[in-house]
Write an enzyme that holds these catalytic residues in place. Structure first.
Site, PDB file in Angstrom:
ATOM      1  N   GLY A  98      38.473  44.852  36.652  1.00 54.09           N
ATOM      2  CA  GLY A  98      39.047  45.709  37.034  1.00 54.09           C
ATOM      3  C   GLY A  98      39.083  46.905  36.463  1.00 54.09           C
ATOM      4  O   GLY A  98      39.937  47.200  35.677  1.00 54.09           O
TER       5      GLY A  98
ATOM      6  N   ARG B 191      32.713  59.266  20.516  1.00 55.41           N
ATOM      7  CA  ARG B 191      32.876  60.608  19.719  1.00 55.41           C
ATOM      8  C   ARG B 191      33.073  59.600  18.063  1.00 55.41           C
ATOM      9  O   ARG B 191      32.840  60.342  17.581  1.00 55.41           O
ATOM     10  CB  ARG B 191      33.930  61.085  20.052  1.00 55.41           C
ATOM     11  CG  ARG B 191      33.667  62.345  21.350  1.00 55.41           C
ATOM     12  CD  ARG B 191      34.128  63.719  21.228  1.00 55.41           C
ATOM     13  NE  ARG B 191      33.314  64.390  22.322  1.00 55.41           N
ATOM     14  CZ  ARG B 191      33.771  65.269  23.257  1.00 55.41           C
ATOM     15  NH1 ARG B 191      35.300  65.016  23.167  1.00 55.41           N
ATOM     16  NH2 ARG B 191      33.141  66.177  24.152  1.00 55.41           N
TER      17      ARG B 191
ATOM     18  N   ARG C 154      32.369  42.685  38.204  1.00 60.71           N
ATOM     19  CA  ARG C 154      32.768  41.346  37.297  1.00 60.71           C
ATOM     20  C   ARG C 154      31.650  40.948  37.584  1.00 60.71           C
ATOM     21  O   ARG C 154      30.915  40.787  38.798  1.00 60.71           O
ATOM     22  CB  ARG C 154      34.027  40.345  38.377  1.00 60.71           C
ATOM     23  CG  ARG C 154      35.216  41.197  38.109  1.00 60.71           C
ATOM     24  CD  ARG C 154      36.590  40.548  38.504  1.00 60.71           C
ATOM     25  NE  ARG C 154      37.794  41.172  38.282  1.00 60.71           N
ATOM     26  CZ  ARG C 154      38.849  42.104  38.986  1.00 60.71           C
ATOM     27  NH1 ARG C 154      38.128  41.897  40.362  1.00 60.71           N
ATOM     28  NH2 ARG C 154      39.799  42.254  38.835  1.00 60.71           N
TER      29      ARG C 154
ATOM     30  N   ASP D  27      41.387  40.124  30.472  1.00 61.67           N
ATOM     31  CA  ASP D  27      41.398  38.704  29.577  1.00 61.67           C
ATOM     32  C   ASP D  27      39.969  38.132  29.781  1.00 61.67           C
ATOM     33  O   ASP D  27      38.983  37.456  29.285  1.00 61.67           O
ATOM     34  CB  ASP D  27      42.361  37.436  30.261  1.00 61.67           C
ATOM     35  CG  ASP D  27      42.854  37.586  31.749  1.00 61.67           C
ATOM     36  OD1 ASP D  27      42.238  38.550  31.755  1.00 61.67           O
ATOM     37  OD2 ASP D  27      43.392  36.124  31.333  1.00 61.67           O
TER      38      ASP D  27
ATOM     39  N   THR E 169      43.646  47.527  30.721  1.00 60.80           N
ATOM     40  CA  THR E 169      44.648  46.565  32.275  1.00 60.80           C
ATOM     41  C   THR E 169      45.144  46.872  33.085  1.00 60.80           C
ATOM     42  O   THR E 169      46.490  47.298  32.161  1.00 60.80           O
ATOM     43  CB  THR E 169      43.907  45.145  32.873  1.00 60.80           C
ATOM     44  OG1 THR E 169      44.884  44.528  33.352  1.00 60.80           O
ATOM     45  CG2 THR E 169      44.932  44.460  31.150  1.00 60.80           C
TER      46      THR E 169
ATOM     47  N   ASP F 285      47.841  45.638  34.797  1.00 54.43           N
ATOM     48  CA  ASP F 285      48.745  44.450  35.020  1.00 54.43           C
ATOM     49  C   ASP F 285      48.914  44.479  33.290  1.00 54.43           C
ATOM     50  O   ASP F 285      50.070  42.758  33.613  1.00 54.43           O
ATOM     51  CB  ASP F 285      47.645  42.691  35.262  1.00 54.43           C
ATOM     52  CG  ASP F 285      47.276  43.268  36.495  1.00 54.43           C
ATOM     53  OD1 ASP F 285      47.163  43.488  36.909  1.00 54.43           O
ATOM     54  OD2 ASP F 285      46.922  41.842  36.814  1.00 54.43           O
TER      55      ASP F 285
ATOM     56  N   ASP G 202      48.280  42.133  31.062  1.00 56.04           N
ATOM     57  CA  ASP G 202      49.178  40.595  30.670  1.00 56.04           C
ATOM     58  C   ASP G 202      48.426  40.098  29.918  1.00 56.04           C
ATOM     59  O   ASP G 202      47.473  38.729  29.565  1.00 56.04           O
ATOM     60  CB  ASP G 202      48.499  39.879  31.947  1.00 56.04           C
ATOM     61  CG  ASP G 202      46.533  40.327  32.657  1.00 56.04           C
ATOM     62  OD1 ASP G 202      46.403  41.384  31.635  1.00 56.04           O
ATOM     63  OD2 ASP G 202      46.648  39.591  33.656  1.00 56.04           O
TER      64      ASP G 202
ATOM     65  N   ARG H 200      48.098  39.794  39.680  1.00 55.12           N
ATOM     66  CA  ARG H 200      47.310  38.946  39.876  1.00 55.12           C
ATOM     67  C   ARG H 200      48.678  37.541  38.988  1.00 55.12           C
ATOM     68  O   ARG H 200      48.881  36.489  40.434  1.00 55.12           O
ATOM     69  CB  ARG H 200      45.612  38.958  39.959  1.00 55.12           C
ATOM     70  CG  ARG H 200      45.492  37.471  40.169  1.00 55.12           C
ATOM     71  CD  ARG H 200      44.142  37.553  39.725  1.00 55.12           C
ATOM     72  NE  ARG H 200      43.025  38.300  39.415  1.00 55.12           N
ATOM     73  CZ  ARG H 200      42.470  39.089  38.793  1.00 55.12           C
ATOM     74  NH1 ARG H 200      41.972  39.206  40.140  1.00 55.12           N
ATOM     75  NH2 ARG H 200      41.685  40.040  37.538  1.00 55.12           N
TER      76      ARG H 200
ATOM     77  N   GLN I 210      47.216  51.477  43.486  1.00 55.30           N
ATOM     78  CA  GLN I 210      47.839  51.476  41.641  1.00 55.30           C
ATOM     79  C   GLN I 210      47.032  52.080  40.515  1.00 55.30           C
ATOM     80  O   GLN I 210      46.941  51.831  39.100  1.00 55.30           O
ATOM     81  CB  GLN I 210      48.787  50.597  41.918  1.00 55.30           C
ATOM     82  CG  GLN I 210      50.148  50.169  42.629  1.00 55.30           C
ATOM     83  CD  GLN I 210      50.018  48.637  42.589  1.00 55.30           C
ATOM     84  OE1 GLN I 210      51.427  48.286  41.994  1.00 55.30           O
ATOM     85  NE2 GLN I 210      49.910  48.374  43.588  1.00 55.30           N
TER      86      GLN I 210
HETATM   87  O1  F6P Z   1      43.801  42.850  37.184  1.00 60.23           O
HETATM   88  C1  F6P Z   1      43.270  43.968  38.192  1.00 60.23           C
HETATM   89  C2  F6P Z   1      43.867  43.528  39.239  1.00 60.23           C
HETATM   90  O2  F6P Z   1      44.501  45.270  39.354  1.00 60.23           O
HETATM   91  C3  F6P Z   1      45.038  42.546  39.806  1.00 60.23           C
HETATM   92  O3  F6P Z   1      46.329  43.370  39.753  1.00 60.23           O
HETATM   93  C4  F6P Z   1      44.711  42.049  41.218  1.00 60.23           C
HETATM   94  O4  F6P Z   1      44.802  41.758  41.479  1.00 60.23           O
HETATM   95  C5  F6P Z   1      43.012  42.189  41.136  1.00 60.23           C
HETATM   96  O5  F6P Z   1      42.610  43.009  39.856  1.00 60.23           O
HETATM   97  C6  F6P Z   1      42.626  42.939  42.021  1.00 60.23           C
HETATM   98  O6  F6P Z   1      41.290  43.330  41.974  1.00 60.23           O
HETATM   99  P1  F6P Z   1      40.060  43.631  43.274  1.00 60.23           P
HETATM  100  O7  F6P Z   1      39.838  45.140  43.071  1.00 60.23           O
HETATM  101  O8  F6P Z   1      38.197  43.038  42.386  1.00 60.23           O
HETATM  102  O9  F6P Z   1      40.050  42.968  44.360  1.00 60.23           O
END
Ligand code: F6P
Length: 329
Positions: free
Chosen positions: A16, A30, A77, A108, A131, A133, A135, A177, A261
């Site tokens: 993401g 750079r 991905r 991750d 990310t 998140d 996480d 997530r 977001q």
């Molecule tokens: O990992 C970042 C994130 O924004 C999560 O918070 C969310 O669940 C996921 O990606 C959504 O992924 P996608 O854009 O593939 O729907």
């Protein structure tokens, strides 16, 4: 034995997207040029490595991007990279250009790919935590988290205005997530009465008791911020369903903030950490500190072996939850 000197670096963004990825790409490009290294942008994450979508970058190719959300290298991905054949193809595409070091900006899942790749082939990888998140263990910040939280706070403040006007109960779902950091930080910053996150299980009974008690005390606004990964209810719609069943008199509305977001101009903090981390990633490759994730802990650069970075997860200090309870009374 001294690690082989890196001369050509590939950089990619994966998983993401998150605001600040562009600032990190800029810093990698750079710093590489400053160090006399060639640098290549790999398009759409590992897909570009497998499909050979790789382009040399110069200083101008990262001009005017530090302030932009998204990622100029695009992201994806890539399932194929998680097969041995996919990784072999990717290796050959890097090898034929002489790319001998890789910077992976992502979460991750992206680090798992980098870890596998660096264990199988003679190409060291450096991970940068990108990310929203937050996480990932081994860093106080991840690139994009601060922007995402600020976006959520701005939106929730607006929701509070309309909630107040109508005496409504709002259930706001934010991203995350598997992690509750966006919910926790944005919830505390907006004075939410209840914050539901995967790391702590608020039972249905606790939530209902809390909401009923607050409405008895004629609390003007009742805001519930729920992380999308919350396990007890499984998201804002389900929270709303339960509340409607148990407190039918509550005028309840749901707002799912979603991908808003993930976009937008990165905050100053995200630009700064992305710049520091991007610079540090190249310095790692130059100095022979290979296969680590670059983080920032207590304002100092921090390096976690990739093998560890993919195993550990960021935990939430329980004191945060105590703060939520006390301040929302
Ligand atoms: O990992 C970042 C994130 O924004 C999560 O918070 C969310 O669940 C996921 O990606 C959504 O992924 P996608 O854009 O593939 O729907």
């Amino acid at each position: 034995m001294q690690p082989k000197k890196v001369t050509k670096i590939g950089v990619l963004t994966s998983g993401g997207d998150s605001p600040g990825m562009n600032a990190a790409i800029r810093a990698v490009v750079r710093t590489s040029l400053y160090e006399g290294l060639d640098v290549f942008g790999i398009v759409r994450g590992y897909s570009g490595m497998v499909d050979d979508d790789i382009h040399q970058m110069d200083s101008r190719s990262v001009a005017n991007i530090i302030q932009r959300g998204g990622t100029v290298l695009k992201t994806a991905r890539c399932k194929e990279f998680f097969t041995p054949e996919g990784r072999q193809k990717a290796y050959e595409n890097l090898k034929k250009r002489g790319i001998d070091g890789l910077v992976v900006i992502g979460g991750d899942g992206s680090f798992k790919g980098a870890q596998k790749f660096s264990n199988e082939f003679d190409i060291p990888c450096i991970g940068l935590p990108g990310t929203i998140d937050k996480d990932i263990a081994g860093s106080d910040f991840t690139i994009g988290f601060d922007t995402a939280v600020n976006t959520a706070v701005e939106a929730i403040d607006k929701i509070r205005d309309t909630a107040d006007a109508h005496d409504r109960l709002f259930i706001v779902e934010v991203m995350g997530r598997d992690a509750g950091y966006i919910a926790l930080h944005s919830g505390i910053a907006t004075g939410a009465e209840n914050i539901l996150i995967p790391e702590s299980s608020t039972s249905i009974e606790d939530l209902i008791t809390n909401l009923t008690e607050k409405s008895k005390r004629k609390k003007l606004v009742n805001l519930v911020v729920v992380a999308e990964g919350d396990k007890v209810f499984g998201g804002a719609e389900n929270v709303s369903k339960t509340v409607k069943e148990r407190i039918p008199e509550a005028d309840t509305r749901v707002c799912i903030l979603g991908h808003i977001q993930r976009g937008g101009a990165p905050t100053c903090l995200d630009r700064l950490i992305a710049s520091r981390m991007g610079y540090a990633a190249v310095e790692c490759l130059v100095q022979g500190r290979h296969n680590v994730m670059v983080g920032i802990v207590n304002n100092q650069m921090h390096y976690t072996p990739l093998d560890l970075a993919v195993k550990e997860t960021q935990t939430i200090d329980q004191e945060w939850l105590r703060i939520v309870k006390i301040l929302a009374s």
